[in-house]
Design an enzyme around this catalytic site. Structure first.
Site, short mmCIF file in Angstrom:
data_model
loop_
_atom_site.label_atom_id
_atom_site.label_comp_id
_atom_site.label_asym_id
_atom_site.label_seq_id
_atom_site.Cartn_x
_atom_site.Cartn_y
_atom_site.Cartn_z
N SER A 32 16.15 87.26 -44.87
CA SER A 32 16.49 88.07 -43.69
C SER A 32 16.40 87.24 -42.43
CB SER A 32 15.56 89.28 -43.59
OG SER A 32 15.73 90.15 -44.67
N ARG A 37 11.76 89.78 -35.55
CA ARG A 37 11.11 90.95 -36.13
C ARG A 37 11.77 92.24 -35.64
NH1 ARG A 37 8.22 90.55 -40.72
NH2 ARG A 37 7.44 88.41 -40.77
N HIS A 52 15.16 92.53 -37.30
CA HIS A 52 14.94 92.85 -38.71
C HIS A 52 14.61 94.33 -38.88
CE1 HIS A 52 12.41 92.68 -42.52
NE2 HIS A 52 13.60 92.25 -42.91
#
Length: 208
Positions: free
Chosen positions: A14, A37, A40
Site C-alpha cells: 500500500s 497513513r 491509506h
C-alpha cells in the site's frame, strides 16, 4: 485469484502504491509517513492536496507522546481507531466522553452537541495533550474557543471533522488562526479513520 494475505506485506505494498502520489510535495520523511497513513486510511490519493500540517505539528506530537500524554477524542470511533496498546506503552490513554450520561444531560440542557459538552468536561486535562477530532466540527470550534478564552493549550490538535455543516469552516479556522500545532485537511473530507491514522502515524515513528 491470487492476492496478498500477509498483513505487513499488504501494508508495505500500500505504501509503495501511495509513494508516487507524494513526490511532487517534497515532504520530509516524517511528513511523508503522516500523509501516507492518512491516504491509506481514506483510500484516496487526493488527500495529498488537502492535508495541512503546522510546521511544528509532528515534533509537538512526538514530544507529547514521548512524555506519555493522553489523547482526548470527540467520538468513540476515533478512540477505537487509535492504537491503544502502543499508546499505553508510551504511558498515555485515549478518552472519549460522548456516551457519558452526565455529558449527555449537560449537552441537552445547554442545547449543544455531546462532543462539544465533552470538550468542556475535559477542560484543563487538554493542556499538553493531543486532541483528536474526526467527526464533530462543534468540538473543534469549542476547543479553539477554550484556547482563546481559557488559555487551554493542547500540545497538538488533529482536527479533521467530516461533513457539510461546519466541517470546512472549523478546519479553515484552525488552519488560519494557528492556535496551537495542528494537523488538518481542508474542505468537507475527513472523518474518524483520518484522525486515528494521523495519531497512529506519529506513534509508529516511535516504534511498534
Amino acid at each position: 485469484m491470487q492476492y496478498i494475505k500477509d498483513p505487513m506485506a499488504i501494508e508495505m505494498r500500500s505504501m509503495e502504491i501511495i509513494a508516487p502520489y507524494l513526490t511532487a510535495f517534497h515532504l520530509d520523511e516524517q511528513a511523508t509517513k503522516v500523509y501516507s497513513r492518512i491516504i491509506h486510511a481514506a483510500g484516496d490519493p487526493d488527500y495529498a492536496n488537502i492535508i495541512r500540517l503546522h510546521p511544528q505539528a509532528i515534533a509537538a506530537g512526538l514530544a507529547a507522546l514521548t512524555a506519555g500524554c493522553n489523547i482526548f477524542c470527540d467520538v468513540e470511533m476515533v478512540r477505537t481507531g487509535i492504537n491503544k496498546r502502543r499508546l499505553a506503552e508510551l504511558g498515555g490513554q485515549a478518552f472519549c466522553l460522548v456516551a457519558d450520561e452526565t455529558v449527555a444531560r449537560e449537552a441537552k440542557a445547554a442545547g449543544i452537541t455531546r462532543s462539544m459538552a465533552a470538550m468542556r468536561k475535559f477542560g484543563a486535562q487538554l493542556n499538553g495533550a493531543i486532541v483528536a477530532i474526526g467527526n464533530a466540527p462543534t468540538a473543534l470550534f469549542e476547543v479553539m474557543q477554550m484556547i482563546k478564552e481559557q488559555n487551554i493549550k493542547p500540545a497538538l490538535i488533529v482536527g479533521v471533522p467530516v461533513g457539510f455543516v461546519g466541517a470546512a469552516e472549523s478546519k479553515e479556522l484552525l488552519h488560519t488562526s494557528d492556535p496551537v500545532p495542528y494537523i488538518t485537511v481542508l474542505g468537507n473530507k475527513g472523518g474518524s479513520p483520518i484522525a486515528a491514522a494521523a495519531v497512529n502515524a506519529m506513534m509508529y515513528m516511535l516504534g511498534r
